[in-house]
Design an enzyme around this catalytic site. Sequence first.
Site, PDB file in Angstrom:
ATOM      1  N   THR A  16     -30.739 -11.685 -42.051  1.00 56.41           N
ATOM      2  CA  THR A  16     -30.697 -13.014 -41.426  1.00 56.41           C
ATOM      3  C   THR A  16     -32.110 -13.512 -41.104  1.00 56.41           C
ATOM      4  O   THR A  16     -32.508 -14.609 -41.498  1.00 56.41           O
ATOM      5  CB  THR A  16     -29.851 -12.955 -40.124  1.00 56.41           C
ATOM      6  N   VAL A  17     -32.876 -12.703 -40.396  1.00 56.41           N
ATOM      7  CA  VAL A  17     -34.200 -13.146 -39.957  1.00 56.41           C
ATOM      8  C   VAL A  17     -35.205 -13.070 -41.103  1.00 56.41           C
ATOM      9  O   VAL A  17     -35.968 -14.017 -41.359  1.00 56.41           O
ATOM     10  CB  VAL A  17     -34.695 -12.316 -38.743  1.00 56.41           C
ATOM     11  N   LYS A 107     -36.158  -6.205 -30.346  1.00 60.97           N
ATOM     12  CA  LYS A 107     -36.236  -5.971 -28.888  1.00 60.97           C
ATOM     13  C   LYS A 107     -35.772  -4.586 -28.494  1.00 60.97           C
ATOM     14  O   LYS A 107     -36.293  -3.996 -27.548  1.00 60.97           O
ATOM     15  CB  LYS A 107     -35.458  -7.038 -28.119  1.00 60.97           C
ATOM     16  N   GLU A 131     -43.000 -12.302 -30.458  1.00 65.33           N
ATOM     17  CA  GLU A 131     -42.401 -13.512 -29.883  1.00 65.33           C
ATOM     18  C   GLU A 131     -40.898 -13.599 -30.152  1.00 65.33           C
ATOM     19  O   GLU A 131     -40.111 -13.998 -29.286  1.00 65.33           O
ATOM     20  CB  GLU A 131     -43.102 -14.758 -30.450  1.00 65.33           C
ATOM     21  N   GLY A 136     -35.024 -15.574 -29.447  1.00 62.46           N
ATOM     22  CA  GLY A 136     -35.181 -16.236 -30.740  1.00 62.46           C
ATOM     23  C   GLY A 136     -36.344 -17.206 -30.826  1.00 62.46           C
ATOM     24  O   GLY A 136     -37.505 -16.818 -30.718  1.00 62.46           O
ATOM     25  N   GLY A 189     -24.458 -14.668 -38.235  1.00 69.33           N
ATOM     26  CA  GLY A 189     -25.701 -13.884 -38.184  1.00 69.33           C
ATOM     27  C   GLY A 189     -26.364 -13.855 -36.814  1.00 69.33           C
ATOM     28  O   GLY A 189     -27.508 -13.445 -36.683  1.00 69.33           O
ATOM     29  N   ASP A 203     -28.327  -5.968 -25.244  1.00 70.82           N
ATOM     30  CA  ASP A 203     -29.355  -6.798 -25.883  1.00 70.82           C
ATOM     31  C   ASP A 203     -30.089  -7.642 -24.832  1.00 70.82           C
ATOM     32  O   ASP A 203     -31.315  -7.775 -24.879  1.00 70.82           O
ATOM     33  CB  ASP A 203     -28.692  -7.695 -26.945  1.00 70.82           C
ATOM     34  N   LYS A 207     -34.166  -7.436 -23.819  1.00 68.82           N
ATOM     35  CA  LYS A 207     -35.077  -8.593 -23.706  1.00 68.82           C
ATOM     36  C   LYS A 207     -35.653  -8.691 -22.295  1.00 68.82           C
ATOM     37  O   LYS A 207     -36.846  -8.965 -22.108  1.00 68.82           O
ATOM     38  CB  LYS A 207     -34.326  -9.874 -24.069  1.00 68.82           C
ATOM     39  N   GLY A 305     -30.356 -16.955 -34.762  1.00 72.87           N
ATOM     40  CA  GLY A 305     -30.140 -17.635 -36.040  1.00 72.87           C
ATOM     41  C   GLY A 305     -31.335 -17.455 -36.951  1.00 72.87           C
ATOM     42  O   GLY A 305     -32.451 -17.186 -36.495  1.00 72.87           O
TER      43      GLY A 305
END
Length: 432
Positions: A16-17, A107, A131, A136, A189, A203, A207, A305
């Site tokens: 996805t990324v 993360k 970052e 995101g 995603g 998650d 973060k 996303g």
Amino acid sequence: MSDVKTVKVALAGCGTVGSGVAEIVINRGAALADRTGLRFEIVKALVSDASKKRDLPFDSSRLTDDPADLNGVDADMVVEVMGGTDRAREVVLNALKRGIPVVTANKALLSHCGVEIYETARKGNTCIAFEASCAGGLPIIGALLRGLQANRNTSIMGIFNSTCNFILTEMLSGGATYDDALRSAQQAGYAEADPTLDVGGGDTAHKLTILASLAFGLNLDGDQVAMEGIQGIALTDLQIVEELGYSCKLLGMGRRRVDDRVSLSVHPTLVPHSQTLAGMSATSSGVVVQGDVVGETFYSGAGAGSLPTASAVVADMIEVASGSAQKTFDQLRIYNDRTKPAAYLPSGDRTYSYYVRVPVSQKSDSATCSDQLRSTSLNWQQVESMSAHDSVVGITEVMGESAFQKSLDEVREALSLSEPPKFIRVLPQETN
Ligand code: NAP
Ligand code: HSE
């Protein structure tokens, strides 16, 4: 353009990324070169299955599923967007040991292995930028590294997980079941490879610990954070709290107390409609930071996303290629391999007011339930009969977490409930 520098990128992960990163640096290559003087070339891309059919904007012969190919490649930076803490840790440490800077969106890796990674980067005379690891596309790390440096931060809190925010929004407004909403988040995603990290709060905790390390100097592993996820949230509660003037959000909260101890927590939280965070819906993330000089600042935008996250990754790639990331990494004493660790406040010492819901059974009417709830030793701000939801709800005055947990048994007994009542914490006033 003759003054454009080519930057060779080894991409670890092309899902996805990673595919978003490839799309931006290739499809917008000319515009980026015009603006930055840099042209990124993906020289190798590590995936778990190189034979899988993919729609890529670069030559598929650059794909490999052998990590050794990535280690051996001549690259100016490694961009790690594969996720996980095993292979990703090896890829990141290998690059840093060889003096190659790393950009990561991972993360979990930073939360669990941050100190080791920063120390390895320093030994390798290189740097790491991350970052995209927190919320995101929001430039919240940049805000902490640059814009807020004059401040002593007192709190940082926000909606850090888009999957959860999407699920809660879809359940309340879209009529979706929890399972359907989670499935949609996975298909789009947004969710992690293991979605229990999203819905269980892990998650968000990852973060929060990264941000708390930069904001407060707290050196904590995500697993040590007191956390609750959204799995137990019922549509009834989402609807009732809206009627009472709140939105239910999974919040990560970090607060520095007057005695300098820092508390971190992750749990569903009732946010009054008057607060901006209450209005963040679907995949939006929002982060509120309190600094002693600037006061409150607020950051919002797409928290997950492909392209929003890739936007943050590419921003870091530019910082790394231009040399700014290295200067920041060398200069600032806010990475947790260099700070004097702040003290952590255990969860039992925290205070909240609490929303409590008890079901009205056929045996007892709502007036009786309300009286029984009021007669418990808890101090109630309000007790309301929500007859359309076959429930009575109360909101307590602010009290300690340990005392509240003990009094749940009393409520259960007073109302002859078969299980402890549902409760959700209310956003504390002092962080408003
Ligand atoms: P993803 O879609 O599952 O993509 C992961 C990529 O890494 C895939 O290309 C996969 O190969 C490859 N990969 C995974 N494990 C591997 C291994 N052991 N060896 C070799 N290649 C491996 O994940 P993603 O959503 O892009 O997330 C990547 C990272 O970004 C994670 O750390 C995540 O937490 C973070 N992140 C994600 C988002 C988001 O919105 N998705 C936002 C912010 C941060 P295959 O293609 O062959 O499967
Ligand atoms: N799974 C994460 C989320 C991705 O839903 O927020 C962005 O970090």
